[in-house]
Design a protein around this motif. Structure first.
Motif, PDB file in Angstrom:
ATOM      1  N   SER A 141      -2.001  40.442 -35.472  1.00  0.00           N
ATOM      2  CA  SER A 141      -0.631  40.587 -34.973  1.00  0.00           C
ATOM      3  C   SER A 141       0.329  40.095 -36.041  1.00  0.00           C
ATOM      4  O   SER A 141       0.250  38.947 -36.463  1.00  0.00           O
ATOM      5  CB  SER A 141      -0.438  39.770 -33.698  1.00  0.00           C
ATOM      6  OG  SER A 141      -1.278  40.263 -32.683  1.00  0.00           O
TER       7      SER A 141
ATOM      8  N   LEU B 184       2.554  37.300 -41.038  1.00  0.00           N
ATOM      9  CA  LEU B 184       4.002  37.176 -41.016  1.00  0.00           C
ATOM     10  C   LEU B 184       4.579  38.073 -42.091  1.00  0.00           C
ATOM     11  O   LEU B 184       4.003  38.196 -43.179  1.00  0.00           O
ATOM     12  CB  LEU B 184       4.383  35.720 -41.287  1.00  0.00           C
ATOM     13  CG  LEU B 184       5.860  35.369 -41.313  1.00  0.00           C
ATOM     14  CD1 LEU B 184       6.457  35.497 -39.910  1.00  0.00           C
ATOM     15  CD2 LEU B 184       6.048  33.950 -41.828  1.00  0.00           C
TER      16      LEU B 184
ATOM     17  N   GLN C 207       7.693  47.957 -39.153  1.00  0.00           N
ATOM     18  CA  GLN C 207       6.993  48.380 -37.941  1.00  0.00           C
ATOM     19  C   GLN C 207       5.676  49.074 -38.279  1.00  0.00           C
ATOM     20  O   GLN C 207       4.658  48.863 -37.614  1.00  0.00           O
ATOM     21  CB  GLN C 207       7.876  49.308 -37.108  1.00  0.00           C
ATOM     22  CG  GLN C 207       9.042  48.609 -36.464  1.00  0.00           C
ATOM     23  CD  GLN C 207       9.995  49.588 -35.790  1.00  0.00           C
ATOM     24  OE1 GLN C 207       9.684  50.759 -35.610  1.00  0.00           O
ATOM     25  NE2 GLN C 207      11.159  49.108 -35.423  1.00  0.00           N
TER      26      GLN C 207
ATOM     27  N   VAL D  52      10.098  38.346 -39.484  1.00  0.00           N
ATOM     28  CA  VAL D  52      11.166  37.356 -39.400  1.00  0.00           C
ATOM     29  C   VAL D  52      12.107  37.561 -40.576  1.00  0.00           C
ATOM     30  O   VAL D  52      11.655  37.610 -41.729  1.00  0.00           O
ATOM     31  CB  VAL D  52      10.589  35.914 -39.445  1.00  0.00           C
ATOM     32  CG1 VAL D  52      11.711  34.883 -39.450  1.00  0.00           C
ATOM     33  CG2 VAL D  52       9.645  35.674 -38.289  1.00  0.00           C
TER      34      VAL D  52
ATOM     35  N   TYR E 123      13.516  43.892 -40.012  1.00  0.00           N
ATOM     36  CA  TYR E 123      12.742  44.599 -39.006  1.00  0.00           C
ATOM     37  C   TYR E 123      13.245  46.033 -39.006  1.00  0.00           C
ATOM     38  O   TYR E 123      14.308  46.354 -38.486  1.00  0.00           O
ATOM     39  CB  TYR E 123      12.910  43.960 -37.626  1.00  0.00           C
ATOM     40  CG  TYR E 123      11.972  44.562 -36.614  1.00  0.00           C
ATOM     41  CD1 TYR E 123      10.610  44.295 -36.676  1.00  0.00           C
ATOM     42  CD2 TYR E 123      12.430  45.410 -35.628  1.00  0.00           C
ATOM     43  CE1 TYR E 123       9.732  44.857 -35.772  1.00  0.00           C
ATOM     44  CE2 TYR E 123      11.563  45.972 -34.709  1.00  0.00           C
ATOM     45  CZ  TYR E 123      10.215  45.690 -34.786  1.00  0.00           C
ATOM     46  OH  TYR E 123       9.343  46.247 -33.902  1.00  0.00           O
TER      47      TYR E 123
ATOM     48  N   MET F 159       4.135  39.282 -37.191  1.00  0.00           N
ATOM     49  CA  MET F 159       5.478  38.968 -36.747  1.00  0.00           C
ATOM     50  C   MET F 159       6.435  39.212 -37.912  1.00  0.00           C
ATOM     51  O   MET F 159       6.117  38.899 -39.057  1.00  0.00           O
ATOM     52  CB  MET F 159       5.516  37.484 -36.352  1.00  0.00           C
ATOM     53  CG  MET F 159       6.780  37.020 -35.759  1.00  0.00           C
ATOM     54  SD  MET F 159       6.706  35.282 -35.195  1.00  0.00           S
ATOM     55  CE  MET F 159       5.132  34.690 -35.691  1.00  0.00           C
TER      56      MET F 159
ATOM     57  N   TYR G 194      -2.462  45.623 -37.016  1.00  0.00           N
ATOM     58  CA  TYR G 194      -3.154  45.526 -35.730  1.00  0.00           C
ATOM     59  C   TYR G 194      -4.244  46.580 -35.582  1.00  0.00           C
ATOM     60  O   TYR G 194      -5.372  46.274 -35.182  1.00  0.00           O
ATOM     61  CB  TYR G 194      -2.174  45.624 -34.556  1.00  0.00           C
ATOM     62  CG  TYR G 194      -2.886  45.317 -33.268  1.00  0.00           C
ATOM     63  CD1 TYR G 194      -3.195  44.007 -32.939  1.00  0.00           C
ATOM     64  CD2 TYR G 194      -3.309  46.339 -32.419  1.00  0.00           C
ATOM     65  CE1 TYR G 194      -3.904  43.715 -31.791  1.00  0.00           C
ATOM     66  CE2 TYR G 194      -4.012  46.051 -31.269  1.00  0.00           C
ATOM     67  CZ  TYR G 194      -4.305  44.738 -30.950  1.00  0.00           C
ATOM     68  OH  TYR G 194      -5.019  44.455 -29.823  1.00  0.00           O
TER      69      TYR G 194
ATOM     70  N   LEU H 242      -3.095  36.132 -37.028  1.00  0.00           N
ATOM     71  CA  LEU H 242      -1.665  36.335 -37.156  1.00  0.00           C
ATOM     72  C   LEU H 242      -1.275  36.556 -38.607  1.00  0.00           C
ATOM     73  O   LEU H 242      -1.897  36.008 -39.521  1.00  0.00           O
ATOM     74  CB  LEU H 242      -0.913  35.108 -36.637  1.00  0.00           C
ATOM     75  CG  LEU H 242      -1.064  34.784 -35.161  1.00  0.00           C
ATOM     76  CD1 LEU H 242      -0.390  33.455 -34.846  1.00  0.00           C
ATOM     77  CD2 LEU H 242      -0.473  35.886 -34.308  1.00  0.00           C
TER      78      LEU H 242
ATOM     79  N   TYR I 127      -1.607  31.564 -40.855  1.00  0.00           N
ATOM     80  CA  TYR I 127      -1.498  33.006 -40.980  1.00  0.00           C
ATOM     81  C   TYR I 127      -2.605  33.526 -41.887  1.00  0.00           C
ATOM     82  O   TYR I 127      -2.947  32.888 -42.873  1.00  0.00           O
ATOM     83  CB  TYR I 127      -0.140  33.395 -41.572  1.00  0.00           C
ATOM     84  CG  TYR I 127       1.023  33.003 -40.695  1.00  0.00           C
ATOM     85  CD1 TYR I 127       1.360  33.767 -39.587  1.00  0.00           C
ATOM     86  CD2 TYR I 127       1.766  31.865 -40.970  1.00  0.00           C
ATOM     87  CE1 TYR I 127       2.414  33.408 -38.770  1.00  0.00           C
ATOM     88  CE2 TYR I 127       2.825  31.500 -40.156  1.00  0.00           C
ATOM     89  CZ  TYR I 127       3.144  32.265 -39.059  1.00  0.00           C
ATOM     90  OH  TYR I 127       4.186  31.903 -38.250  1.00  0.00           O
TER      91      TYR I 127
ATOM     92  N   GLN J 170       3.200  46.462 -39.264  1.00  0.00           N
ATOM     93  CA  GLN J 170       2.729  45.799 -38.045  1.00  0.00           C
ATOM     94  C   GLN J 170       1.646  46.629 -37.369  1.00  0.00           C
ATOM     95  O   GLN J 170       0.607  46.099 -36.969  1.00  0.00           O
ATOM     96  CB  GLN J 170       3.884  45.624 -37.051  1.00  0.00           C
ATOM     97  CG  GLN J 170       4.772  44.458 -37.290  1.00  0.00           C
ATOM     98  CD  GLN J 170       5.824  44.344 -36.202  1.00  0.00           C
ATOM     99  OE1 GLN J 170       6.502  45.318 -35.870  1.00  0.00           O
ATOM    100  NE2 GLN J 170       5.966  43.165 -35.648  1.00  0.00           N
TER     101      GLN J 170
END
Length: 173
Positions: free
Chosen positions: A44, A21, A31, A48, A26, A46, A38, A19, A65, A34
């Motif tokens: 992954s 962060l 994006q 925030v 956003y 996230m 991946y 993971l 993380y 992200q």
């Protein structure tokens, strides 16, 4: 034959997972990060938006993380961003912190900012700079598909007619 060899190389080179962060907005940039996290590392990420409740959530959530990106452009002041980074260093010990900003001249991996971050990337971030940063911060711990370029050169020599396939599967430098 070419597709089978290339896909085996790509799949065998992806060993990481976990993971990450991103503290920030956003939006399209987050994006893209992200997707790259991946696609390249099976991490992954996230996103925030930073606020006090997000800080409380991070404190109460026992998650390790791989790295945390902090979008400096998201904060109202540099002082607030530095305070958050200092808090992250204390709260998430051992987690790599990467600063993102439009206001820096170039990427930075120097030691001047080590108290708050491990690296600084100028926005917009490119795929190659992102994967290079992961390599610098994690060494061999995170394996990317960068060796696809060299592998493609060998395959091109073996299969000269596969030119268009090679170009489709390799990244721009």
């Amino acid at each position: 034959m070419f597709n089978k060899l290339l896909s085996q190389n790509v799949e065998n080179s992806r060993h990481s997972s976990g993971l990450a962060l991103l503290l920030g907005r956003y939006d399209e940039d987050s994006q893209i990060l992200q997707d790259w996290a991946y696609q390249e590392f099976k991490i992954s990420m996230m996103v925030v938006a930073y606020c006090q409740s997000a800080q409380n959530w991070l404190t109460e959530t026992p998650v390790n993380y791989k790295f945390i990106c902090v979008d400096l452009d998201h904060f109202q002041s540099m002082n607030e961003a530095v305070e958050v980074c200092l808090w992250l260093r204390k709260e998430k010990r051992g987690t790599k912190i990467i600063l993102l900003s439009h206001d820096v001249v170039t990427d930075d991996f120097g030691t001047e900012r080590n108290i708050i971050a491990d690296a600084t990337l100028r926005k917009p971030v490119t795929l190659n700079r992102f994967t290079d940063t992961m390599g610098i911060l994690f060494g061999r711990e995170l394996n990317t598909i960068d060796n696809t370029k060299d592998y493609a050169k060998v395959l091109k020599e073996m299969y000269p007619d596969a030119d268009s396939e090679i170009m489709r599967h390799t990244r721009e430098t």
